[in-house]
Enzyme design. Structure first.
Site, PDB file in Angstrom:
ATOM      1  N   ASP A  46      25.355 -81.948  34.235  1.00 40.50           N
ATOM      2  CA  ASP A  46      24.647 -82.060  35.510  1.00 40.50           C
ATOM      3  C   ASP A  46      25.139 -83.353  36.162  1.00 40.50           C
ATOM      4  O   ASP A  46      24.812 -84.446  35.710  1.00 40.50           O
ATOM      5  CB  ASP A  46      23.130 -82.089  35.260  1.00 40.50           C
ATOM      6  CG  ASP A  46      22.319 -82.137  36.560  1.00 40.50           C
ATOM      7  OD1 ASP A  46      22.862 -82.619  37.570  1.00 40.50           O
ATOM      8  OD2 ASP A  46      21.156 -81.697  36.543  1.00 40.50           O
ATOM      9  N   TYR A  63      16.052 -83.787  33.868  1.00 42.11           N
ATOM     10  CA  TYR A  63      15.319 -83.434  35.083  1.00 42.11           C
ATOM     11  C   TYR A  63      14.181 -82.486  34.674  1.00 42.11           C
ATOM     12  O   TYR A  63      14.401 -81.530  33.919  1.00 42.11           O
ATOM     13  CB  TYR A  63      16.272 -82.752  36.067  1.00 42.11           C
ATOM     14  CG  TYR A  63      15.574 -82.232  37.291  1.00 42.11           C
ATOM     15  CD1 TYR A  63      15.064 -83.106  38.234  1.00 42.11           C
ATOM     16  CD2 TYR A  63      15.407 -80.876  37.496  1.00 42.11           C
ATOM     17  CE1 TYR A  63      14.405 -82.632  39.349  1.00 42.11           C
ATOM     18  CE2 TYR A  63      14.749 -80.397  38.620  1.00 42.11           C
ATOM     19  CZ  TYR A  63      14.249 -81.288  39.540  1.00 42.11           C
ATOM     20  OH  TYR A  63      13.589 -80.825  40.641  1.00 42.11           O
ATOM     21  N   LYS A 118      20.682 -83.031  46.871  1.00 43.20           N
ATOM     22  CA  LYS A 118      20.643 -84.474  46.744  1.00 43.20           C
ATOM     23  C   LYS A 118      21.819 -85.118  47.507  1.00 43.20           C
ATOM     24  O   LYS A 118      21.836 -85.056  48.710  1.00 43.20           O
ATOM     25  CB  LYS A 118      20.617 -84.842  45.262  1.00 43.20           C
ATOM     26  CG  LYS A 118      19.620 -84.000  44.431  1.00 43.20           C
ATOM     27  CD  LYS A 118      18.169 -84.207  44.811  1.00 43.20           C
ATOM     28  CE  LYS A 118      17.227 -83.165  44.203  1.00 43.20           C
ATOM     29  NZ  LYS A 118      17.273 -83.024  42.757  1.00 43.20           N
ATOM     30  N   ARG A 172      26.443 -61.204  50.097  1.00 40.69           N
ATOM     31  CA  ARG A 172      25.984 -61.642  48.770  1.00 40.69           C
ATOM     32  C   ARG A 172      27.179 -61.998  47.896  1.00 40.69           C
ATOM     33  O   ARG A 172      27.141 -62.908  47.094  1.00 40.69           O
ATOM     34  CB  ARG A 172      25.121 -60.554  48.106  1.00 40.69           C
ATOM     35  CG  ARG A 172      24.812 -60.868  46.653  1.00 40.69           C
ATOM     36  CD  ARG A 172      23.545 -60.234  46.075  1.00 40.69           C
ATOM     37  NE  ARG A 172      23.210 -58.921  46.550  1.00 40.69           N
ATOM     38  CZ  ARG A 172      23.815 -57.789  46.182  1.00 40.69           C
ATOM     39  NH1 ARG A 172      24.815 -57.819  45.321  1.00 40.69           N
ATOM     40  NH2 ARG A 172      23.414 -56.640  46.675  1.00 40.69           N
TER      41      ARG A 172
HETATM   42  C1  LIG Z   1      16.897 -82.030  41.845  1.00 43.17           C
HETATM   43  C2  LIG Z   1      17.633 -81.872  40.600  1.00 43.17           C
HETATM   44  C3  LIG Z   1      17.860 -80.606  40.038  1.00 43.17           C
HETATM   45  C4  LIG Z   1      17.302 -79.347  40.662  1.00 43.17           C
HETATM   46  O1  LIG Z   1      17.826 -79.097  41.938  1.00 43.17           O
HETATM   47  P1  LIG Z   1      17.009 -78.372  43.132  1.00 43.17           P
HETATM   48  O2  LIG Z   1      18.009 -78.335  44.230  1.00 43.17           O
HETATM   49  O3  LIG Z   1      15.819 -79.224  43.439  1.00 43.17           O
HETATM   50  O4  LIG Z   1      16.624 -77.035  42.635  1.00 43.17           O
HETATM   51  C5  LIG Z   1      18.610 -80.540  38.889  1.00 43.17           C
HETATM   52  N1  LIG Z   1      19.105 -81.636  38.286  1.00 43.17           N
HETATM   53  C6  LIG Z   1      18.899 -82.875  38.795  1.00 43.17           C
HETATM   54  C7  LIG Z   1      19.469 -84.060  38.097  1.00 43.17           C
HETATM   55  C8  LIG Z   1      18.155 -83.032  39.953  1.00 43.17           C
HETATM   56  O5  LIG Z   1      17.940 -84.259  40.438  1.00 43.17           O
END
Ligand SMILES: *Cc1c(COP(=O)(O)O)cnc(C)c1O
Length: 378
Positions: free
Chosen positions: A170, A98, A195, A46
């Site tokens: 982000d 998002y 992504k 962890r």
């Molecule tokens: C998909 C996404 C998230 C969240 O990520 P997960 O891996 O699906 O939890 C946050 N910000 C953006 C811009 C995203 O496209």
């Protein structure tokens, strides 16, 4: 080192003596101590695991941070980050976000006494006007999901930093290959590793990348306490995905540009939202702060009927949530990623029943354009 090289070689740390080119998957929950009060550097997975550590060092190097933490999803990363704040703290967030981030802030975090202001962060003066004595952070998505608005990261980081307020970016849409927010003054970078970083639509992951040792220490404490850590196997999948990040992003952006060029001239398309278009309101800022425009495109079809029929008729594109992977995807933000955003807010932003979002994959551009053409009934 060139980012392309960092993607492939990442961390230079070696964990075994066999010469294995691929980092081993250390599928171990715990690690034996060589003596009382001694540690190999690994005690319990962890806290740290060698495979995950290799990934974290690589991500930190790519974003230019002192540390990176790997989580099982992007949302887990953001949830852990919210532990930096206390009841009464105020956070300014981009008003086009998002959907999952929006849901976390306005359904869970508010219950813990945090306050949020939705601000169009591409307007730096509006950010400045929203500061209160309780403001502790500005949370930026740029380009935003799905309207592709761009925020001047350096300008916001400057006015926030002057007041000791954290800037969080982000960076999921552009990846460190195209945009490096820490170098522009941000304090924390968030990623959905699901992504582009993973890149194959097969693994969930998330990251926080930290600029300073002080935030790293606070986040490491939260991390080991709350326990949302990426598994050794998924860490390995991310390491493998990142090896091809630079060439995937390059190809995906090339494909996106071909699609955009075709979409803007199509009679069934009303508006195309892409920061690489000279008509995009923040085209100049995008050029200045990023080395590319990315592979995400949103567009408004002429009618809801056209949008729906397109989703039902595509063959190479798949109608699915998510983005950034090798496969081209098309989504209907209103029903998918932004279903939980109140209708009034959605409509005001342009997230209506005609808006579609494309994530360009690495297929042949001609096949992608041909697929859209047949789906439009050309
Ligand atoms: C998909 C996404 C998230 C969240 O990520 P997960 O891996 O699906 O939890 C946050 N910000 C953006 C811009 C995203 O496209």
């Amino acid at each position: 080192m060139d980012l392309k090289t960092l993607c492939v070689h990442g961390s230079q740390k070696r964990y075994d003596t066999t010469g294995a080119i691929s980092v081993p998957i250390f599928q171990s929950a715990t690690f034996a101590h060589p003596g009382v009060g001694q540690s190999t550097g690994y005690d319990y997975s962890r806290q740290q695991n060698p495979t995950r550590e290799h990934l974290e060092i690589t991500i930190a190097a790519l974003e230019g941070g002192v540390d990176a933490l790997a989580f099982p999803t992007g949302m887990a990363a953001l949830t852990a980050m919210m532990e930096l704040f206390s009841p009464g703290d105020h956070i300014i967030v981009s008003d086009d976000l998002y959907g999952g981030s929006f849901r976390l802030f306005f359904n869970l975090s508010v219950k813990n006494g945090l306050k949020f202001s939705l601000v169009n962060t591409s307007d730096t003066a509006a950010v400045e006007a929203a500061f209160t004595p309780e403001t502790k952070a500005v949370f930026i998505e740029t380009p935003t999901n799905p309207m592709m608005q761009v925020t001047d990261i350096a300008a916001v980081a400057k006015i926030a930093g002057d007041r000791n307020i954290l800037t969080v970016v982000d960076n999921t849409f552009l990846t460190p290959c195209l945009q490096r927010p820490l170098a522009l003054g941000a304090d924390i970078v968030l990623h959905s590793g699901t992504k582009y970083l993973g890149g194959h639509n097969d693994t969930l992951a998330g990251f926080l990348v930290l600029k300073s040792a002080e935030i790293s220490e606070r986040m490491r404490f939260i991390y080991k306490t709350t326990g949302a850590c990426l598994s050794p196997f998924d860490s390995w999948l991310l390491i493998r995905g990142i090896k091809t990040l630079a060439i995937r992003v390059e190809r995906q952006e090339e494909n996106a540009k071909e699609i955009v060029e075709w979409l803007v001239n199509h009679p069934c398309v009303k508006t195309v939202y892409y920061p690489g278009l000279k008509t995009h309101p923040q085209y100049e800022i995008s050029r200045r702060q990023a080395s590319g425009f990315g592979a995400m495109i949103s567009f408004e079809a002429k009618s809801a009927a056209v949008a729906v029929s397109l989703l039902e008729r595509v063959k190479v594109f798949r109608y699915a949530e998510s983005l950034g992977g090798t496969e081209s995807l098309i989504t209907y933000p209103m029903l998918q990623t932004h279903a939980d955003v109140p209708e009034e807010e959605r409509e005001a932003k342009g997230i209506n029943d005609r808006l579609l979002r494309i994530s360009a994959g690495i297929e042949g551009a001609d096949d992608l354009v041909r697929d859209l053409a047949q789906a439009f009934g050309d």
